[in-house]
Design a protein around this motif. Structure first.
Motif, PDB file in Angstrom:
ATOM      1  N   GLU A   1      26.494  26.567  44.176  1.00  0.00           N
ATOM      2  CA  GLU A   1      25.401  25.046  44.391  1.00  0.00           C
ATOM      3  C   GLU A   1      24.134  25.598  44.016  1.00  0.00           C
ATOM      4  OE1 GLU A   1      28.406  21.916  46.297  1.00  0.00           O
ATOM      5  OE2 GLU A   1      26.427  22.067  47.166  1.00  0.00           O
ATOM      6  N   HIS A   2      23.799  26.712  44.517  1.00  0.00           N
ATOM      7  CA  HIS A   2      22.502  27.393  44.905  1.00  0.00           C
ATOM      8  C   HIS A   2      22.039  28.123  43.644  1.00  0.00           C
ATOM      9  CE1 HIS A   2      22.769  26.149  48.854  1.00  0.00           C
ATOM     10  NE2 HIS A   2      21.596  25.858  48.979  1.00  0.00           N
ATOM     11  N   ASN A   3      23.013  28.119  42.489  1.00  0.00           N
ATOM     12  CA  ASN A   3      22.806  28.619  41.114  1.00  0.00           C
ATOM     13  C   ASN A   3      22.891  30.212  41.219  1.00  0.00           C
ATOM     14  OD1 ASN A   3      22.711  26.462  39.547  1.00  0.00           O
ATOM     15  ND2 ASN A   3      20.446  26.200  40.222  1.00  0.00           N
ATOM     16  N   GLU A   4      23.355  30.722  42.289  1.00  0.00           N
ATOM     17  CA  GLU A   4      23.691  32.038  42.311  1.00  0.00           C
ATOM     18  C   GLU A   4      24.658  32.587  41.337  1.00  0.00           C
ATOM     19  OE1 GLU A   4      23.980  33.490  46.333  1.00  0.00           O
ATOM     20  OE2 GLU A   4      22.083  32.702  46.774  1.00  0.00           O
ATOM     21  N   ASN A   5      24.578  33.628  40.941  1.00  0.00           N
ATOM     22  CA  ASN A   5      25.710  34.230  39.971  1.00  0.00           C
ATOM     23  C   ASN A   5      26.709  35.022  40.706  1.00  0.00           C
ATOM     24  OD1 ASN A   5      24.331  33.580  37.744  1.00  0.00           O
ATOM     25  ND2 ASN A   5      23.216  35.574  37.575  1.00  0.00           N
ATOM     26  N   LEU A   6      27.891  34.798  40.583  1.00  0.00           N
ATOM     27  CA  LEU A   6      29.241  35.377  41.379  1.00  0.00           C
ATOM     28  C   LEU A   6      30.012  36.298  40.555  1.00  0.00           C
ATOM     29  CD1 LEU A   6      28.268  33.022  43.094  1.00  0.00           C
ATOM     30  CD2 LEU A   6      30.623  32.212  43.460  1.00  0.00           C
ATOM     31  N   LEU A   7      30.473  37.313  40.902  1.00  0.00           N
ATOM     32  CA  LEU A   7      31.214  38.177  40.273  1.00  0.00           C
ATOM     33  C   LEU A   7      32.443  38.467  41.189  1.00  0.00           C
ATOM     34  CD1 LEU A   7      31.334  40.160  37.849  1.00  0.00           C
ATOM     35  CD2 LEU A   7      29.906  41.933  39.078  1.00  0.00           C
ATOM     36  N   LEU A   8      33.647  38.332  40.270  1.00  0.00           N
ATOM     37  CA  LEU A   8      34.732  38.316  41.085  1.00  0.00           C
ATOM     38  C   LEU A   8      35.713  39.854  40.457  1.00  0.00           C
ATOM     39  CD1 LEU A   8      36.020  34.747  40.699  1.00  0.00           C
ATOM     40  CD2 LEU A   8      34.375  35.749  42.585  1.00  0.00           C
ATOM     41  N   GLU A   9      35.908  40.376  41.661  1.00  0.00           N
ATOM     42  CA  GLU A   9      36.181  41.757  41.369  1.00  0.00           C
ATOM     43  C   GLU A   9      37.730  41.867  41.360  1.00  0.00           C
ATOM     44  OE1 GLU A   9      34.775  44.800  43.763  1.00  0.00           O
ATOM     45  OE2 GLU A   9      35.968  46.434  43.102  1.00  0.00           O
ATOM     46  N   GLY A  10      38.477  42.133  40.214  1.00  0.00           N
ATOM     47  CA  GLY A  10      40.016  42.302  40.259  1.00  0.00           C
ATOM     48  C   GLY A  10      40.112  43.621  40.761  1.00  0.00           C
ATOM     49  N   ALA A  11      41.247  43.992  41.330  1.00  0.00           N
ATOM     50  CA  ALA A  11      41.994  45.265  41.596  1.00  0.00           C
ATOM     51  C   ALA A  11      43.208  45.363  40.817  1.00  0.00           C
ATOM     52  CB  ALA A  11      42.148  45.539  42.991  1.00  0.00           C
ATOM     53  N   GLN A  12      43.838  46.283  40.607  1.00  0.00           N
ATOM     54  CA  GLN A  12      44.991  46.725  39.925  1.00  0.00           C
ATOM     55  C   GLN A  12      44.839  46.238  38.390  1.00  0.00           C
ATOM     56  OE1 GLN A  12      45.865  45.259  43.296  1.00  0.00           O
ATOM     57  NE2 GLN A  12      45.602  47.206  43.481  1.00  0.00           N
ATOM     58  N   ALA A  13      46.012  45.459  37.669  1.00  0.00           N
ATOM     59  CA  ALA A  13      45.582  45.216  36.514  1.00  0.00           C
ATOM     60  C   ALA A  13      46.615  44.162  36.018  1.00  0.00           C
ATOM     61  CB  ALA A  13      45.649  46.343  35.546  1.00  0.00           C
ATOM     62  N   THR A  14      46.418  43.599  34.845  1.00  0.00           N
ATOM     63  CA  THR A  14      47.373  42.712  34.067  1.00  0.00           C
ATOM     64  C   THR A  14      48.854  43.023  34.209  1.00  0.00           C
ATOM     65  OG1 THR A  14      45.449  42.107  32.958  1.00  0.00           O
ATOM     66  CG2 THR A  14      47.793  41.438  32.081  1.00  0.00           C
ATOM     67  N   PHE A  15      48.957  44.248  33.738  1.00  0.00           N
ATOM     68  CA  PHE A  15      50.612  44.690  33.455  1.00  0.00           C
ATOM     69  C   PHE A  15      51.126  45.087  34.961  1.00  0.00           C
ATOM     70  CE2 PHE A  15      48.901  44.003  29.583  1.00  0.00           C
ATOM     71  CZ  PHE A  15      49.666  43.252  28.916  1.00  0.00           C
TER      72      PHE A  15
ATOM     73  N   ASN B   1      48.451  38.727  42.147  1.00  0.00           N
ATOM     74  CA  ASN B   1      48.280  38.429  40.839  1.00  0.00           C
ATOM     75  C   ASN B   1      46.849  38.662  40.599  1.00  0.00           C
ATOM     76  OD1 ASN B   1      49.865  35.399  41.609  1.00  0.00           O
ATOM     77  ND2 ASN B   1      50.410  36.287  39.666  1.00  0.00           N
ATOM     78  N   PRO B   2      46.879  39.989  39.776  1.00  0.00           N
ATOM     79  CA  PRO B   2      45.405  40.545  39.217  1.00  0.00           C
ATOM     80  C   PRO B   2      44.835  39.759  38.446  1.00  0.00           C
ATOM     81  CG  PRO B   2      47.192  42.181  39.514  1.00  0.00           C
ATOM     82  CD  PRO B   2      47.808  41.106  39.683  1.00  0.00           C
ATOM     83  N   ILE B   3      45.666  39.015  37.443  1.00  0.00           N
ATOM     84  CA  ILE B   3      45.151  38.402  36.220  1.00  0.00           C
ATOM     85  C   ILE B   3      43.907  37.502  36.774  1.00  0.00           C
ATOM     86  CG2 ILE B   3      47.335  38.388  34.807  1.00  0.00           C
ATOM     87  CD1 ILE B   3      47.651  35.408  35.775  1.00  0.00           C
TER      88      ILE B   3
END
Ligand code: GDP
Ligand code: IMO
Ligand code: MG
Length: 422
Positions: free
Chosen positions: A211-225, A240-242
């Motif tokens: 809401e304060h217009n900050e940029n968020l980065l969501l870090e996945g671990a492991q992987a799709t497969f 669920n890494p996807i």
């Protein structure tokens, strides 16, 4: 671009952390959304190399708030060891927020992981033995203990004792070792007290940041497969890494996500058991492992090498709604005469239309390859796309044409600035 997700598109260790560290510069929050200390995320800053398991890869920037989201399973001894190591190297971790809804890992989870693996014998998953699967199983069975439970020390101690006592019976029946219950209770009571200042309502924190217009980065671990639903089951992890997992694992909604960066190595690796169509078993594979230093960050195990597989990558585009791809470790292929890329699968002489919905079948397919000429020179110092050798550009363009999304970042070395951003 307020919410970006970074997700592995192969079987892990694609270089996610390096790209997260790169992107974190323009973000105010970096949040892990699943997995636990089975992850090994390497960030190289100048001459310093950091291997992270639980602390988000944005921790190196003082303007970033690192968040461990509700979807993560948290091993407290590892978390504090990591915090202590980082702080001893001058990296402040006091900004870290750990979701009150995240589940905790206990020694009985590791004991169950080991028993389960040894009982599977030759069919073992090849887990990291960190107790990840059993911790998620307890979460699903609704007997888990959560981070927020440490807020009431007395109750937390009782919860740990009750679970330990119940687990002791099961472990004994399975022929496992005796748990040192009193020691575990005291140890975790102290760890729980130490955790208190980090415990946070991260769901509301993330929404407020948005809401304060900050940029968020969501870090996945492991992987799709390695995804529990979409990976090569049963040779997968237990979360669920996807990119869809990023919503469940942070409490953000699907419409909040605006950018999804899929990380792919210019070749493929896998640690642990399971099918791997483009696996390279001979000398060329050894060469990839040697030049790429393909040994696990967490377990030290040799990673299985193989060629880049565009059937998998195209499926990863679908599963994750990828908006772009970061192709890492291009430099590892610098000395190869020929670079092979898998562009299709055949089964019993017939071409499959896409990635099969059965991991058994995946183990039986014959990959169809295209051979591209190698570039035979170092790309490590290249920073502009135009300066890449034509043969390397041909590889990148083949990827884009085949999977239908742009390759926006190209990794040419482990260090923070060793990449081409288009
Ligand atoms: P993650 O689990 O996806 O974050 O990846 P890991 O950290 O487990 O493994 C990736 C390894 O490759 C690390 O040692 C990184 O430092 C290294 N790395 C990442 N990108 C590049 C690249 O473009 N070139 C080279 N040579 N190494 C890279
Ligand atoms: P990062 O985040 C590569 C693999 C294990 C095993 C399977 C299940 O560094 O990419 P688990 O302990 O999760 O129950 O093991 O998943 N695995 C990984 N492989 N990179 C990882 O994390 C992994 N985390 C788990 O080797 O095959
Ligand atoms: Mg890793």
């Amino acid at each position: 671009m307020p919410v970006s997700v970074v997700v592995g598109t192969q079987w892990g260790d694609e270089g996610k952390a390096k790209i997260i560290d790169l992107l974190a510069e323009s973000h105010q929050v970096v949040a892990r959304y699943q997995g636990g200390h089975n992850a090994g995320h390497t960030v190289v800053v100048g001459t310093e190399k950091y291997a992270l398991q639980l602390v988000p890869s944005g921790v190196f920037y003082s303007h970033v708030t690192p968040v461990i989201g509700n979807g993560v399973v948290v091993d407290l001894p590892t978390l504090f060891k990591e915090i202590d190591t980082l702080e001893s190297r001058g990296i402040t971790c006091s900004r870290l927020k750990v979701s009150s809804l995240a589940h905790l890992i206990f020694p009985w989870h590791q004991a169950h992981d080991a028993i389960s693996e040894s009982s599977l014998g030759e069919n073992k998953i090849g887990t990291t033995l960190k107790g990840i699967g059993p911790a998620y199983a307890d979460k699903s069975r609704r007997v888990g203990i959560r981070v927020g439970d440490v807020r009431d020390s007395k109750r937390f101690k009782q919860l740990v004792r009750d679970r330990a006592t119940a687990e002791q019976k099961v472990l004994t029946a399975l022929g496992g070792e005796q748990l040192k219950i009193d020691e575990i209770v005291e140890n975790f009571a102290a760890l729980g007290d130490r955790l208190k200042p980090y415990v946070s309502d991260t769901v509301n924190f993330l929404h407020d940041a948005l809401e304060h217009n900050e940029n968020l980065l969501l870090e996945g671990a492991q992987a799709t497969f390695l995804d529990i639903d979409h990976g090569t089951y049963p040779f997968v992890t237990s979360s669920n890494p996807i990119s869809g997992g990023a919503c469940a694992g942070t409490g953000l909604g699907p419409r909040d996500i605006t950018r999804v960066v899929g990380i792919a190595k210019a070749y493929t690796t896998r640690v642990g058991s399971g099918p791997f169509p483009s696996e390279l078993l001979g000398e060329l594979g050894d060469k990839i492992v040697e030049i790429g230093r393909e040994f696990g960050t967490v377990t030290g195990r040799r990673r299985r090498p193989g060629w880049l597989d565009l059937v998998m990558l195209r499926h990863a585009v679908r599963l994750n709604s990828l908006t772009e791809i970061a192709l890492t470790k291009l430099d590892i292929l610098d000395t190869f005469e020929t670079v092979r890329v898998c562009i299709g699968y055949e089964l019993n002489g017939k071409e499959l239309s896409g990635y099969p919905d059965d991991a058994q079948l995946l183990g039986q397919v014959t990959p169809k390859y295209v051979d591209l000429p190698g570039w035979k020179k170092s790309v490590s110092s290249v920073r502009n796309y135009a300066d890449l050798p034509a043969q390397a550009k041909a590889l990148i363009e083949l990827v884009e044409k085949h999977v239908g999304v742009p390759v926006s970042i190209i990794g040419v070395g482990p260090e923070r600035n060793e990449c081409v951003v288009r």
